[in-house]
Design a protein around this motif. Sequence first.
Motif, PDB file in Angstrom:
ATOM      1  N   ARG A  53       0.827  -1.214   0.000  1.00 14.18           N
ATOM      2  CA  ARG A  53       0.000   0.000   0.000  1.00 14.18           C
ATOM      3  C   ARG A  53       0.857   1.259   0.000  1.00 14.18           C
ATOM      4  NH1 ARG A  53      -2.349   3.617   3.854  1.00 14.18           N
ATOM      5  NH2 ARG A  53      -1.047   2.659   5.463  1.00 14.18           N
ATOM      6  N   VAL A  54       1.888   1.291   0.846  1.00 12.96           N
ATOM      7  CA  VAL A  54       2.764   2.454   0.941  1.00 12.96           C
ATOM      8  C   VAL A  54       3.999   2.293   0.060  1.00 12.96           C
ATOM      9  CG1 VAL A  54       4.191   3.834   2.513  1.00 12.96           C
ATOM     10  CG2 VAL A  54       1.952   3.015   3.262  1.00 12.96           C
ATOM     11  N   ALA A  55       4.539   1.089  -0.001  1.00 11.70           N
ATOM     12  CA  ALA A  55       5.795   0.869  -0.716  1.00 11.70           C
ATOM     13  C   ALA A  55       5.680   1.170  -2.203  1.00 11.70           C
ATOM     14  CB  ALA A  55       6.255  -0.576  -0.513  1.00 11.70           C
ATOM     15  N   ILE A  56       4.567   0.808  -2.810  1.00 14.29           N
ATOM     16  CA  ILE A  56       4.441   1.006  -4.260  1.00 14.29           C
ATOM     17  C   ILE A  56       4.437   2.489  -4.634  1.00 14.29           C
ATOM     18  CG2 ILE A  56       2.870   0.692  -6.219  1.00 14.29           C
ATOM     19  CD1 ILE A  56       2.243  -2.101  -5.083  1.00 14.29           C
ATOM     20  N   PRO A  57       3.609   3.333  -4.010  1.00  7.50           N
ATOM     21  CA  PRO A  57       3.679   4.754  -4.367  1.00  7.50           C
ATOM     22  C   PRO A  57       4.995   5.404  -3.929  1.00  7.50           C
ATOM     23  CG  PRO A  57       2.090   4.402  -2.605  1.00  7.50           C
ATOM     24  CD  PRO A  57       2.457   3.061  -3.122  1.00  7.50           C
ATOM     25  N   LEU A  58       5.619   4.895  -2.869  1.00 12.09           N
ATOM     26  CA  LEU A  58       6.903   5.445  -2.462  1.00 12.09           C
ATOM     27  C   LEU A  58       7.971   5.111  -3.496  1.00 12.09           C
ATOM     28  CD1 LEU A  58       8.261   7.035  -0.178  1.00 12.09           C
ATOM     29  CD2 LEU A  58       8.782   4.847   0.926  1.00 12.09           C
ATOM     30  N   ALA A  59       7.948   3.885  -4.012  1.00 11.04           N
ATOM     31  CA  ALA A  59       8.881   3.507  -5.072  1.00 11.04           C
ATOM     32  C   ALA A  59       8.639   4.329  -6.325  1.00 11.04           C
ATOM     33  CB  ALA A  59       8.754   2.013  -5.375  1.00 11.04           C
TER      34      ALA A  59
END
Length: 255
Positions: A53-59
């Motif tokens: 949930r957070v890792a994908i938009p952060l990447a």
Amino acid sequence: MTSSDLWDAETAERYDESSAFMFAPDVLDPAVDFLADLAGDGAALELAIGTGRVAIPLAARGVAVIGIELSQPMADQLRRKRSDIPVVVGDMASTAVPGTFSLVYLVWNGLGNLRTQSEQVACFRNAARHLAPGGRFVIELWVPGIRRFPPGQEAVPFHVGAHHVGFDTYDMTTQQGTSHHYRRHPDGSVTYGASNFRYVWPAECDLMAQLAGLELERRVADWTGEPFTTDSESHVSVWRRPEPPSRPLEAPAGA
């Protein structure tokens, strides 16, 4: 062995749908902004990375993200969405990954999944071991709603909506709790699910951080940076691994 509940394949498959409110831009975007700013040009390690949930938009912001996840089915869901984000399956209190990071983070009450104080302390130490000097450890955690208990009440509601109703029950002698979830589905059926946690106060988090060699840098009420007060129901806390002291230059021989 960890005390955490282990999420199975069925739970992992429906996680994104059942937690859709957590993906809403007004919930997710401030968290990603906050974390991307702290990561800067460095890499980030997410503890309990889940389905990304957070890792994908952060990447997507250009941050190199790696994750630790206890549930293989949850990690599989993430890999189906983004196969280029490395995930190590293991518990966040002891699992190590290669390298050091400018940011280690644990969101959405994830610390409470560790249901003993010793595991929570170990989680802080594990985060500190992965930090480069000057790096930050960030957690998002709710403030236990115990003071909302009137005499004789056994549960505190944390969400009441058209499709989901949730209550927390607490054992104040052990700091153990259970979240009870009732969900109404499109066909009209209602299902029940529960998850267990250990609640922890901000001051106890600070002590755990101190034991791990970390220093509190700031604490706010949420990802938007609202001030943390006695009325806050959650906190986002940032601890920093100190830089090593610089060694004084030695005077040349004979000076």
